[in-house]
Design a protein around this motif. Structure first.
Motif, PDB file in Angstrom:
ATOM      1  N   GLN A   1     -21.655 -40.736  37.941  1.00 34.86           N
ATOM      2  CA  GLN A   1     -23.062 -40.765  38.347  1.00 34.86           C
ATOM      3  C   GLN A   1     -23.737 -42.064  37.922  1.00 34.86           C
ATOM      4  OE1 GLN A   1     -24.416 -37.120  36.551  1.00 34.86           O
ATOM      5  NE2 GLN A   1     -24.050 -35.893  38.399  1.00 34.86           N
ATOM      6  N   ARG A   2     -23.414 -42.507  36.723  1.00 23.14           N
ATOM      7  CA  ARG A   2     -23.992 -43.779  36.269  1.00 23.14           C
ATOM      8  C   ARG A   2     -23.496 -44.930  37.132  1.00 23.14           C
ATOM      9  NH1 ARG A   2     -22.896 -46.993  30.545  1.00 23.14           N
ATOM     10  NH2 ARG A   2     -24.505 -48.597  30.873  1.00 23.14           N
ATOM     11  N   PHE A   3     -22.208 -44.928  37.461  1.00 28.03           N
ATOM     12  CA  PHE A   3     -21.638 -45.970  38.313  1.00 28.03           C
ATOM     13  C   PHE A   3     -22.369 -46.017  39.648  1.00 28.03           C
ATOM     14  CE2 PHE A   3     -18.290 -47.443  41.314  1.00 28.03           C
ATOM     15  CZ  PHE A   3     -18.008 -48.671  40.741  1.00 28.03           C
ATOM     16  N   ALA A   4     -22.653 -44.844  40.224  1.00 28.97           N
ATOM     17  CA  ALA A   4     -23.349 -44.785  41.510  1.00 28.97           C
ATOM     18  C   ALA A   4     -24.802 -45.230  41.374  1.00 28.97           C
ATOM     19  CB  ALA A   4     -23.275 -43.368  42.071  1.00 28.97           C
ATOM     20  N   ALA A   5     -25.465 -44.789  40.305  1.00 30.40           N
ATOM     21  CA  ALA A   5     -26.877 -45.104  40.138  1.00 30.40           C
ATOM     22  C   ALA A   5     -27.114 -46.598  39.940  1.00 30.40           C
ATOM     23  CB  ALA A   5     -27.444 -44.320  38.957  1.00 30.40           C
ATOM     24  N   ASP A   6     -26.184 -47.273  39.254  1.00 27.63           N
ATOM     25  CA  ASP A   6     -26.344 -48.697  38.961  1.00 27.63           C
ATOM     26  C   ASP A   6     -25.475 -49.577  39.852  1.00 27.63           C
ATOM     27  OD1 ASP A   6     -28.209 -48.631  36.755  1.00 27.63           O
ATOM     28  OD2 ASP A   6     -26.612 -47.769  35.532  1.00 27.63           O
ATOM     29  N   PHE A   7     -24.974 -49.022  40.931  1.00 29.58           N
ATOM     30  CA  PHE A   7     -23.970 -49.714  41.716  1.00 29.58           C
ATOM     31  C   PHE A   7     -24.463 -51.074  42.209  1.00 29.58           C
ATOM     32  CE2 PHE A   7     -21.361 -50.542  45.502  1.00 29.58           C
ATOM     33  CZ  PHE A   7     -20.102 -50.429  44.938  1.00 29.58           C
ATOM     34  N   ASP A   8     -25.717 -51.156  42.632  1.00 24.51           N
ATOM     35  CA  ASP A   8     -26.231 -52.410  43.188  1.00 24.51           C
ATOM     36  C   ASP A   8     -26.281 -53.531  42.158  1.00 24.51           C
ATOM     37  OD1 ASP A   8     -26.520 -51.254  45.651  1.00 24.51           O
ATOM     38  OD2 ASP A   8     -28.651 -50.814  45.419  1.00 24.51           O
ATOM     39  N   ARG A   9     -26.153 -53.220  40.871  1.00 23.20           N
ATOM     40  CA  ARG A   9     -26.215 -54.236  39.823  1.00 23.20           C
ATOM     41  C   ARG A   9     -24.857 -54.888  39.566  1.00 23.20           C
ATOM     42  NH1 ARG A   9     -28.508 -51.569  34.666  1.00 23.20           N
ATOM     43  NH2 ARG A   9     -28.528 -53.758  33.968  1.00 23.20           N
ATOM     44  N   PHE A  10     -23.802 -54.342  40.165  1.00 21.01           N
ATOM     45  CA  PHE A  10     -22.478 -54.933  39.993  1.00 21.01           C
ATOM     46  C   PHE A  10     -22.273 -56.070  40.990  1.00 21.01           C
ATOM     47  CE2 PHE A  10     -21.671 -50.526  38.455  1.00 21.01           C
ATOM     48  CZ  PHE A  10     -21.317 -50.847  37.151  1.00 21.01           C
ATOM     49  N   ALA A  11     -21.534 -57.091  40.565  1.00 25.43           N
ATOM     50  CA  ALA A  11     -21.329 -58.264  41.407  1.00 25.43           C
ATOM     51  C   ALA A  11     -20.525 -57.952  42.660  1.00 25.43           C
ATOM     52  CB  ALA A  11     -20.628 -59.355  40.604  1.00 25.43           C
ATOM     53  N   PHE A  12     -19.760 -56.872  42.635  1.00 26.25           N
ATOM     54  CA  PHE A  12     -18.919 -56.526  43.783  1.00 26.25           C
ATOM     55  C   PHE A  12     -19.602 -55.555  44.741  1.00 26.25           C
ATOM     56  CE2 PHE A  12     -17.588 -54.173  39.936  1.00 26.25           C
ATOM     57  CZ  PHE A  12     -18.004 -52.894  40.274  1.00 26.25           C
ATOM     58  N   ALA A  13     -20.854 -55.190  44.492  1.00 29.08           N
ATOM     59  CA  ALA A  13     -21.513 -54.123  45.260  1.00 29.08           C
ATOM     60  C   ALA A  13     -21.592 -54.432  46.751  1.00 29.08           C
ATOM     61  CB  ALA A  13     -22.905 -53.870  44.702  1.00 29.08           C
ATOM     62  N   ASP A  14     -21.908 -55.658  47.132  1.00 32.81           N
ATOM     63  CA  ASP A  14     -22.105 -55.974  48.543  1.00 32.81           C
ATOM     64  C   ASP A  14     -20.822 -55.891  49.356  1.00 32.81           C
ATOM     65  OD1 ASP A  14     -24.757 -56.333  48.066  1.00 32.81           O
ATOM     66  OD2 ASP A  14     -24.707 -58.530  48.109  1.00 32.81           O
ATOM     67  N   GLU A  15     -19.668 -55.823  48.674  1.00 34.41           N
ATOM     68  CA  GLU A  15     -18.405 -55.731  49.399  1.00 34.41           C
ATOM     69  C   GLU A  15     -18.090 -54.299  49.837  1.00 34.41           C
ATOM     70  OE1 GLU A  15     -15.132 -58.147  47.773  1.00 34.41           O
ATOM     71  OE2 GLU A  15     -16.536 -58.762  46.214  1.00 34.41           O
ATOM     72  N   VAL A  16     -18.908 -53.342  49.395  1.00 35.16           N
ATOM     73  CA  VAL A  16     -18.720 -51.935  49.777  1.00 35.16           C
ATOM     74  C   VAL A  16     -19.717 -51.593  50.876  1.00 35.16           C
ATOM     75  CG1 VAL A  16     -18.886 -49.550  48.984  1.00 35.16           C
ATOM     76  CG2 VAL A  16     -17.841 -51.288  47.515  1.00 35.16           C
ATOM     77  N   PRO A  17     -19.263 -51.109  52.041  1.00 39.27           N
ATOM     78  CA  PRO A  17     -20.180 -50.777  53.133  1.00 39.27           C
ATOM     79  C   PRO A  17     -21.227 -49.746  52.707  1.00 39.27           C
ATOM     80  CG  PRO A  17     -17.899 -50.748  53.883  1.00 39.27           C
ATOM     81  CD  PRO A  17     -17.856 -50.871  52.396  1.00 39.27           C
ATOM     82  N   LEU A  18     -22.418 -49.870  53.257  1.00 44.71           N
ATOM     83  CA  LEU A  18     -23.521 -48.976  52.892  1.00 44.71           C
ATOM     84  C   LEU A  18     -23.193 -47.522  53.176  1.00 44.71           C
ATOM     85  CD1 LEU A  18     -26.590 -51.054  54.167  1.00 44.71           C
ATOM     86  CD2 LEU A  18     -25.919 -50.621  51.795  1.00 44.71           C
ATOM     87  N   GLU A  19     -22.419 -47.262  54.222  1.00 43.69           N
ATOM     88  CA  GLU A  19     -22.132 -45.875  54.568  1.00 43.69           C
ATOM     89  C   GLU A  19     -21.253 -45.184  53.535  1.00 43.69           C
ATOM     90  OE1 GLU A  19     -19.332 -48.455  57.161  1.00 43.69           O
ATOM     91  OE2 GLU A  19     -21.427 -48.494  56.459  1.00 43.69           O
ATOM     92  N   ASN A  20     -20.620 -45.956  52.673  1.00 44.38           N
ATOM     93  CA  ASN A  20     -19.773 -45.363  51.632  1.00 44.38           C
ATOM     94  C   ASN A  20     -20.485 -45.224  50.296  1.00 44.38           C
ATOM     95  OD1 ASN A  20     -17.403 -45.019  53.201  1.00 44.38           O
ATOM     96  ND2 ASN A  20     -16.964 -47.202  53.011  1.00 44.38           N
ATOM     97  N   ARG A  21     -21.769 -45.548  50.274  1.00 43.02           N
ATOM     98  CA  ARG A  21     -22.539 -45.416  49.045  1.00 43.02           C
ATOM     99  C   ARG A  21     -23.418 -44.166  49.135  1.00 43.02           C
ATOM    100  NH1 ARG A  21     -25.045 -51.474  48.127  1.00 43.02           N
ATOM    101  NH2 ARG A  21     -23.455 -52.631  49.278  1.00 43.02           N
ATOM    102  N   PRO A  22     -23.610 -43.489  48.017  1.00 39.63           N
ATOM    103  CA  PRO A  22     -24.489 -42.305  48.034  1.00 39.63           C
ATOM    104  C   PRO A  22     -25.923 -42.681  48.385  1.00 39.63           C
ATOM    105  CG  PRO A  22     -23.159 -42.368  46.033  1.00 39.63           C
ATOM    106  CD  PRO A  22     -23.007 -43.706  46.695  1.00 39.63           C
TER     107      PRO A  22
END
Length: 523
Positions: free
Chosen positions: A112-133
């Motif tokens: 849950q923490r990983f998901a909540a703070d996901f946008d703060r990781f440097a690799f976040a933009d490489e994950v498509p938006l549809e795969n994010r909660p």
């Protein structure tokens, strides 16, 4: 079964030899596994004024100037152990991905923490938006697992399958592109290693069979650094040698085997990299872990202290060369010789050298040459802030004489009250931030292998395929592998230490971007 080879069969002996080990070494490893070496004998922790040097600002400024002369002459290189896998960074998340129920509440909270703070990781933009909660509500287990699968497994980014060196740690303040730990080490190298021709040598130890991944990551970085900074980086890499692998014991006390009945060999810890370090051509070498690297805006302090440590190493090295030259010409005798021996003991924190029973100058001269003509290291240590790991201690050898050493917590007998007291009194931590002359001055003194204390190998409990194992690790690279080096500990500020042991360390302030107004105009 041949004489002296028990408990190995002929097939085992063939496997041992094909792995690059002598049967005698394999037997020695089994003996160590059955009867582990004794723990370290701590006398007391090294503290400021008692084994740890604290440098004043005027000294640091002078040492930076000394360093720049060596830098310009191309005396320095960099050695970065980068063999580690990233899977440890994501261990709690991988457990949840595999089985949310078995991961328990702790695993769910981590996901849950990983998901909540996901946008703060440097690799976040490489994950498509549809795969994010969805941000508007708390994600369910299925959504969390989809995010983790897309980020960590081979069906997506595959971060957990990468070497840690190739995981994006930070964002470039100019381009907003993700920068891996490897990239940040190369950027840092251009800020304090380039010689007068713009060249610098950087060496990485890498995992076996990942050469193409490293080559693909390095190629665009080399081009960029040459274009932007005129840097000609001489980047090389090596692999931990198979003959440094070690055997293990199973729960029955027998040599552990794989599913095909063959002996199970395991990597022998970072002490095995001593061979890789010894093969470098650089005169003086900086050594730092791959995961202790800072983003651009926090790098000035790191670069400053690199220069300070390098300058101090150069000063000490020059003093040693001068003294060895005087000793070789028999230009020191009597009181002058005793002063030099006393100065050595004070600088390196060892017992005073005394002549042999006959009291001759020759005996003292020989003892001083033997102690000076060794590999040399200047080791930065930071105030202990509760990070797990080793630190600087006065450690007694078999004769009872103490010398400054880096000791891991696993080497300490916590059940012994005196040892526990020394551990609790420790003031500093080893961040693996050192610079070394990794050879004897004359070439006649001990080589790196001859400077190892074999009694500092240690045994740990691990598992393989769900089976418990007793495994052997060689004396650690900056622990027992450097036990007989001449060592000086220097206090560094905590700001130079920013390890990334779990992915959540990347959320610490030291790894997050500056405020927009503070971002520099040029990198």
């Amino acid at each position: 079964m041949t004489a002296g080879s028990a408990p190995f069969s002929d097939a085992d002996l063939e496997q041992i030899r094909s792995h690059g080990l002598a049967p005698e070494e394999a037997l020695r490893q089994l003996e160590l596994l059955s009867q582990p070496p004794p723990p370290a004998r701590l006398v007391r922790p090294c503290t400021v004024g008692d084994g740890v040097l604290r440098l004043e600002a005027s000294d640091r400024s002078r040492l930076e100037d000394v360093y720049r002369s060596g830098q310009s002459a191309g005396r320095f290189g960099k050695f970065v152990p980068a063999s580690g896998a990233a899977s440890r960074m994501f261990r709690s998340l991988l457990t949840f991905l595999d089985n949310p129920a078995a991961a328990g509440e702790g695993g769910r909270l981590a996901a849950q923490r990983f998901a909540a703070d996901f946008d703060r990781f440097a690799f976040a933009d490489e994950v498509p938006l549809e795969n994010r909660p969805a941000a508007a509500r708390e994600p369910d287990d299925e959504e969390l697992q989809r995010l983790l699968e897309t980020t960590l497994t081979a069906t997506g980014l595959g971060l957990a399958q990468r070497p840690k060196a190739l995981v994006p740690f930070h964002r470039d303040p100019r381009t907003d592109e993700p920068l891996s730990a490897l990239a940040e080490h190369l950027f840092e190298a251009t800020e304090h290693l380039l010689d007068s021709d713009g060249r610098a040598a950087v060496h990485f130890t890498i995992p076996q069979h990942r050469e193409l991944d490293f080559r693909d990551a390095i190629r665009p970085l080399e081009a960029r650094l040459e274009n932007e900074r005129g840097a000609q980086l001489e980047i090389s890499w090596s692999i931990q040698r198979p003959e440094t692998d070690t055997l293990a014991l199973d729960s029955d006390g027998l040599p552990a085997r794989d599913g095909h009945g063959r002996l199970l060999f395991r990597p022998g810890g970072h002490g095995a990299l001593l061979h890789n370090l010894a093969a470098l051509d650089s005169d003086l070498v900086f050594l730092r872990n791959i995961d202790n690297v800072q983003p651009h805006h926090r790098r000035p302090a790191v670069v400053h202290w690199n220069r300070v440590l390098g300058g101090l190493l150069m000063e000490i090295d020059a003093d040693i060369e001068r003294t060895l030259d005087l000793l070789a010409r028999d230009a020191l005798d009597g009181e002058a010789l005793r002063r030099e021996a006393s100065a050595f003991a004070e600088r390196f924190g060892v017992a005073p050298l005394h002549p042999a029973a006959d009291g001759t100058d020759d005996a003292l001269r020989q003892a001083l040459v033997e102690r000076l003509d060794r590999p040399l290291r200047v080791v930065g240590v930071v105030p202990n802030a509760g990070e797990p790991g080793g630190g600087p201690y006065w450690v007694a050898d078999d004769t009872g004489q103490a010398s400054p050493q880096i000791v891991e917590s696993a080497q300490i007998d916590r059940d012994d009250p005196t040892q526990r007291a020394a551990l609790d009194a420790a003031t500093h931590f080893n961040p693996v931030h050192l610079v070394a002359r990794a050879r004897s001055r004359s070439g006649r003194g001990p080589d790196l292998a001859g400077s190892v204390d074999p009694s500092t190998a240690f045994v740990a409990e691990k598992s393989h395929g769900g089976r418990p194992l007793r495994v052997l690790e060689h004396p650690g690279l900056w622990n027992g592998a450097m036990a007989r080096w001449n060592t000086v500990f220097v206090e560094l500020p905590a700001e130079v230490f920013a390890p990334v042991k779990t992915v959540f360390d990347l959320l610490r302030p030291e790894h997050q971007p500056q405020a927009a107004a503070e971002v520099p105009a040029g990198r």
